[in-house]
Design a protein around this motif. Structure first.
Motif, PDB file in Angstrom:
ATOM      1  N   LEU A 168      11.524 -12.620 -78.185  1.00 22.78           N
ATOM      2  CA  LEU A 168      11.956 -13.302 -76.965  1.00 22.78           C
ATOM      3  C   LEU A 168      11.695 -12.453 -75.730  1.00 22.78           C
ATOM      4  O   LEU A 168      11.322 -12.971 -74.675  1.00 22.78           O
ATOM      5  N   GLY A 169      11.872 -11.137 -75.868  1.00 21.61           N
ATOM      6  CA  GLY A 169      11.701 -10.256 -74.721  1.00 21.61           C
ATOM      7  C   GLY A 169      10.281  -9.817 -74.464  1.00 21.61           C
ATOM      8  O   GLY A 169      10.013  -9.130 -73.473  1.00 21.61           O
ATOM      9  N   THR A 170       9.355 -10.184 -75.343  1.00 24.66           N
ATOM     10  CA  THR A 170       7.958  -9.764 -75.177  1.00 24.66           C
ATOM     11  C   THR A 170       7.012 -10.960 -75.195  1.00 24.66           C
ATOM     12  O   THR A 170       6.718 -11.548 -74.155  1.00 24.66           O
ATOM     13  N   ALA A 171       6.553 -11.340 -76.375  1.00 28.77           N
ATOM     14  CA  ALA A 171       5.526 -12.377 -76.487  1.00 28.77           C
ATOM     15  C   ALA A 171       5.973 -13.725 -75.922  1.00 28.77           C
ATOM     16  O   ALA A 171       5.156 -14.473 -75.364  1.00 28.77           O
ATOM     17  N   ALA A 172       7.267 -14.061 -76.056  1.00 29.93           N
ATOM     18  CA  ALA A 172       7.747 -15.345 -75.534  1.00 29.93           C
ATOM     19  C   ALA A 172       7.955 -15.311 -74.028  1.00 29.93           C
ATOM     20  O   ALA A 172       7.934 -16.355 -73.367  1.00 29.93           O
ATOM     21  N   LEU A 173       8.156 -14.114 -73.462  1.00 26.28           N
ATOM     22  CA  LEU A 173       8.444 -13.998 -72.032  1.00 26.28           C
ATOM     23  C   LEU A 173       7.181 -13.954 -71.180  1.00 26.28           C
ATOM     24  O   LEU A 173       7.149 -14.522 -70.078  1.00 26.28           O
ATOM     25  N   THR A 174       6.146 -13.304 -71.679  1.00 18.91           N
ATOM     26  CA  THR A 174       4.919 -13.141 -70.892  1.00 18.91           C
ATOM     27  C   THR A 174       4.325 -14.474 -70.435  1.00 18.91           C
ATOM     28  O   THR A 174       3.927 -14.603 -69.269  1.00 18.91           O
ATOM     29  N   PRO A 175       4.245 -15.499 -71.314  1.00 21.22           N
ATOM     30  CA  PRO A 175       3.716 -16.781 -70.838  1.00 21.22           C
ATOM     31  C   PRO A 175       4.544 -17.389 -69.706  1.00 21.22           C
ATOM     32  O   PRO A 175       3.996 -18.051 -68.814  1.00 21.22           O
ATOM     33  N   LEU A 176       5.860 -17.194 -69.720  1.00 17.85           N
ATOM     34  CA  LEU A 176       6.687 -17.712 -68.631  1.00 17.85           C
ATOM     35  C   LEU A 176       6.354 -17.012 -67.325  1.00 17.85           C
ATOM     36  O   LEU A 176       6.250 -17.647 -66.265  1.00 17.85           O
ATOM     37  N   LEU A 177       6.181 -15.690 -67.383  1.00 19.93           N
ATOM     38  CA  LEU A 177       5.780 -14.954 -66.188  1.00 19.93           C
ATOM     39  C   LEU A 177       4.428 -15.430 -65.699  1.00 19.93           C
ATOM     40  O   LEU A 177       4.218 -15.646 -64.492  1.00 19.93           O
ATOM     41  N   ASP A 178       3.506 -15.626 -66.618  1.00 19.58           N
ATOM     42  CA  ASP A 178       2.168 -16.085 -66.254  1.00 19.58           C
ATOM     43  C   ASP A 178       2.220 -17.467 -65.597  1.00 19.58           C
ATOM     44  O   ASP A 178       1.500 -17.724 -64.619  1.00 19.58           O
ATOM     45  N   GLN A 179       3.058 -18.349 -66.118  1.00 22.49           N
ATOM     46  CA  GLN A 179       3.186 -19.689 -65.530  1.00 22.49           C
ATOM     47  C   GLN A 179       3.819 -19.629 -64.148  1.00 22.49           C
ATOM     48  O   GLN A 179       3.434 -20.378 -63.240  1.00 22.49           O
ATOM     49  N   ALA A 180       4.797 -18.734 -63.980  1.00 22.60           N
ATOM     50  CA  ALA A 180       5.408 -18.576 -62.662  1.00 22.60           C
ATOM     51  C   ALA A 180       4.373 -18.089 -61.647  1.00 22.60           C
ATOM     52  O   ALA A 180       4.322 -18.576 -60.503  1.00 22.60           O
ATOM     53  N   VAL A 181       3.542 -17.146 -62.064  1.00 22.96           N
ATOM     54  CA  VAL A 181       2.477 -16.648 -61.182  1.00 22.96           C
ATOM     55  C   VAL A 181       1.506 -17.768 -60.839  1.00 22.96           C
ATOM     56  O   VAL A 181       1.061 -17.906 -59.686  1.00 22.96           O
ATOM     57  N   ASP A 182       1.169 -18.613 -61.814  1.00 18.00           N
ATOM     58  CA  ASP A 182       0.259 -19.732 -61.563  1.00 18.00           C
ATOM     59  C   ASP A 182       0.847 -20.712 -60.545  1.00 18.00           C
ATOM     60  O   ASP A 182       0.138 -21.213 -59.663  1.00 18.00           O
ATOM     61  N   LEU A 183       2.146 -20.988 -60.652  1.00 18.88           N
ATOM     62  CA  LEU A 183       2.798 -21.882 -59.692  1.00 18.88           C
ATOM     63  C   LEU A 183       2.792 -21.270 -58.295  1.00 18.88           C
ATOM     64  O   LEU A 183       2.649 -21.989 -57.290  1.00 18.88           O
ATOM     65  N   LEU A 184       2.940 -19.950 -58.216  1.00 17.28           N
ATOM     66  CA  LEU A 184       2.867 -19.286 -56.915  1.00 17.28           C
ATOM     67  C   LEU A 184       1.464 -19.392 -56.320  1.00 17.28           C
ATOM     68  O   LEU A 184       1.306 -19.556 -55.105  1.00 17.28           O
ATOM     69  N   ARG A 185       0.452 -19.324 -57.172  1.00 18.34           N
ATOM     70  CA  ARG A 185      -0.924 -19.531 -56.685  1.00 18.34           C
ATOM     71  C   ARG A 185      -1.072 -20.932 -56.115  1.00 18.34           C
ATOM     72  O   ARG A 185      -1.681 -21.143 -55.062  1.00 18.34           O
ATOM     73  N   ARG A 186      -0.501 -21.893 -56.845  1.00 17.43           N
ATOM     74  CA  ARG A 186      -0.591 -23.294 -56.392  1.00 17.43           C
ATOM     75  C   ARG A 186       0.159 -23.505 -55.086  1.00 17.43           C
ATOM     76  O   ARG A 186      -0.124 -24.448 -54.339  1.00 17.43           O
ATOM     77  N   SER A 187       1.127 -22.637 -54.817  1.00 17.65           N
ATOM     78  CA  SER A 187       1.869 -22.756 -53.564  1.00 17.65           C
ATOM     79  C   SER A 187       1.084 -22.214 -52.382  1.00 17.65           C
ATOM     80  O   SER A 187       1.538 -22.314 -51.238  1.00 17.65           O
ATOM     81  N   GLY A 188      -0.066 -21.601 -52.654  1.00 12.67           N
ATOM     82  CA  GLY A 188      -0.923 -21.116 -51.576  1.00 12.67           C
ATOM     83  C   GLY A 188      -1.103 -19.609 -51.527  1.00 12.67           C
ATOM     84  O   GLY A 188      -1.835 -19.107 -50.673  1.00 12.67           O
ATOM     85  N   MET A 189      -0.446 -18.899 -52.420  1.00 15.66           N
ATOM     86  CA  MET A 189      -0.585 -17.441 -52.412  1.00 15.66           C
ATOM     87  C   MET A 189      -1.917 -17.011 -53.009  1.00 15.66           C
ATOM     88  O   MET A 189      -2.443 -17.665 -53.908  1.00 15.66           O
ATOM     89  N   ARG A 190      -2.423 -15.897 -52.517  1.00 16.29           N
ATOM     90  CA  ARG A 190      -3.579 -15.283 -53.141  1.00 16.29           C
ATOM     91  C   ARG A 190      -3.174 -14.692 -54.481  1.00 16.29           C
ATOM     92  O   ARG A 190      -2.004 -14.444 -54.729  1.00 16.29           O
ATOM     93  N   ASP A 191      -4.169 -14.448 -55.312  1.00 20.99           N
ATOM     94  CA  ASP A 191      -3.890 -14.012 -56.681  1.00 20.99           C
ATOM     95  C   ASP A 191      -3.059 -12.735 -56.726  1.00 20.99           C
ATOM     96  O   ASP A 191      -2.054 -12.666 -57.433  1.00 20.99           O
ATOM     97  N   THR A 192      -3.462 -11.725 -55.978  1.00 19.14           N
ATOM     98  CA  THR A 192      -2.733 -10.447 -56.024  1.00 19.14           C
ATOM     99  C   THR A 192      -1.304 -10.598 -55.520  1.00 19.14           C
ATOM    100  O   THR A 192      -0.374  -9.993 -56.059  1.00 19.14           O
ATOM    101  N   GLU A 193      -1.126 -11.427 -54.490  1.00 17.27           N
ATOM    102  CA  GLU A 193       0.220 -11.634 -53.956  1.00 17.27           C
ATOM    103  C   GLU A 193       1.074 -12.415 -54.954  1.00 17.27           C
ATOM    104  O   GLU A 193       2.261 -12.113 -55.142  1.00 17.27           O
ATOM    105  N   ALA A 194       0.469 -13.415 -55.605  1.00 12.97           N
ATOM    106  CA  ALA A 194       1.207 -14.208 -56.592  1.00 12.97           C
ATOM    107  C   ALA A 194       1.682 -13.331 -57.740  1.00 12.97           C
ATOM    108  O   ALA A 194       2.825 -13.460 -58.203  1.00 12.97           O
ATOM    109  N   VAL A 195       0.814 -12.442 -58.205  1.00 11.21           N
ATOM    110  CA  VAL A 195       1.198 -11.536 -59.295  1.00 11.21           C
ATOM    111  C   VAL A 195       2.333 -10.621 -58.836  1.00 11.21           C
ATOM    112  O   VAL A 195       3.317 -10.409 -59.570  1.00 11.21           O
ATOM    113  N   ALA A 196       2.229 -10.076 -57.607  1.00  8.89           N
ATOM    114  CA  ALA A 196       3.257  -9.168 -57.102  1.00  8.89           C
ATOM    115  C   ALA A 196       4.599  -9.879 -56.938  1.00  8.89           C
ATOM    116  O   ALA A 196       5.652  -9.350 -57.325  1.00  8.89           O
TER     117      ALA A 196
END
Length: 274
Positions: A168-196
């Motif tokens: 739960l704290g590793t393999a299951a969590l990383t995809p959630l972080l990745d999806q959150a970053v993707d939604l931030l990209r869709r909100s208009g952020m650049r890739d590096t900013e979305a990751v940060a």
């Protein structure tokens, strides 16, 4: 025990990169080094810059503590070399480090009177998992602390819960972080900013939980309006939206607060699956 008396090493494979190698470098006082051959034992001792390559496994007889590390394919050869000589294992501690040989290996040492323990990497920063009985467990815990780390001991029968927590704290969590970053990209952020920003969000949540536990939950004191939750999920594509709804429901149930909001969310989930 290890800092006051010479100890031995039974090794094969990349010993220097293993916990056995780290301990040897930290502790000092390494005595006989036994490998599948004298050449291998010499290579291990030279790489560690410690210990003395043993021409015979009998060199282990005087030591009270023996470290063991081997990849699976070389375990049988090591046990065979130990079986070919007379060694008094009674009263010795054998620590199996950073590897998972067959259960028969621990049984081999135990049947001959040795106390057996394990020290393993478990994926938790600053901690190592320890197992064993008697003196071997005590020594394992001490050596882990000597490395500047904390031992984790999992009781018999609780292994599945520990493994589930790691998942739960590793393999299951990383995809959630990745999806959150993707939604931030869709909100208009650049890739590096979305990751940060995404990383900062997750790190802040973890820090808050470390400070105040369940009370750090965003809705611990005040229940959110179901319409607010629906509006926030609206920007989430499926199947992620369904996953988020169920995760939120787990949160309400786990914290055991705001049952009315939880029921409204559950009805929404049931309506979608109907």
């Amino acid at each position: 025990m290890a800092s006051q008396a010479e100890y031995g090493l039974i090794g094969a494979g990349a010993v220097s990169a293993s916990l056995a190698g780290r301990l040897a470098a930290r502790m000092g006082g390494l005595g006989p080094v036994v490998g599948v051959s004298y050449r291998v034992a010499s290579r291990i001792a030279n790489t560690l810059r410690s210990g003395t390559a043993a021409k015979s496994s009998a060199a282990l007889d005087p030591v009270r503590l023996v470290l063991f590390h081997s990849p699976p394919e070389q375990v049988d050869a090591l046990i065979e070399s130990l079986s070919s000589v007379e060694i008094s294992w009674a009263g010795k501690c054998v620590l199996i480090l950073d590897c998972d040989p067959p259960e028969s290996v621990a049984e081999w040492f135990t049947m001959r009177g040795a106390s057996v323990g394990w020290v393993r990497n478990c994926g938790v920063p600053g901690r190592l998992r320890v197992d064993g009985t008697g003196q071997a467990l005590v020594v394992a815990q001490r050596l882990v602390r000597d490395l500047g780390m904390k031992p984790i001991e999992i009781p018999d029968g609780a292994q599945k819960h520990f493994e589930a927590a790691l998942l739960l704290g590793t393999a299951a969590l990383t995809p959630l972080l990745d999806q959150a970053v993707d939604l931030l990209r869709r909100s208009g952020m650049r890739d590096t900013e979305a990751v940060a920003v995404g990383t900062a969000l997750f790190e802040q949540t973890v820090r808050n939980y470390g400070y105040s536990g369940r009370q750090s939950w965003a809705w611990y004191n005040r229940a959110p309006e179901p319409e607010t939750i629906s509006g926030q999920i609206e920007g989430t594509p499926e199947p992620l939206a369904s996953i988020v709804r169920n995760l939120l429901l787990v949160g309400f149930d786990s914290v055991d607060r705001h049952p009315e909001t939880a029921r409204a969310l559950k009805k929404e989930i049931q309506a979608e699956t109907a």
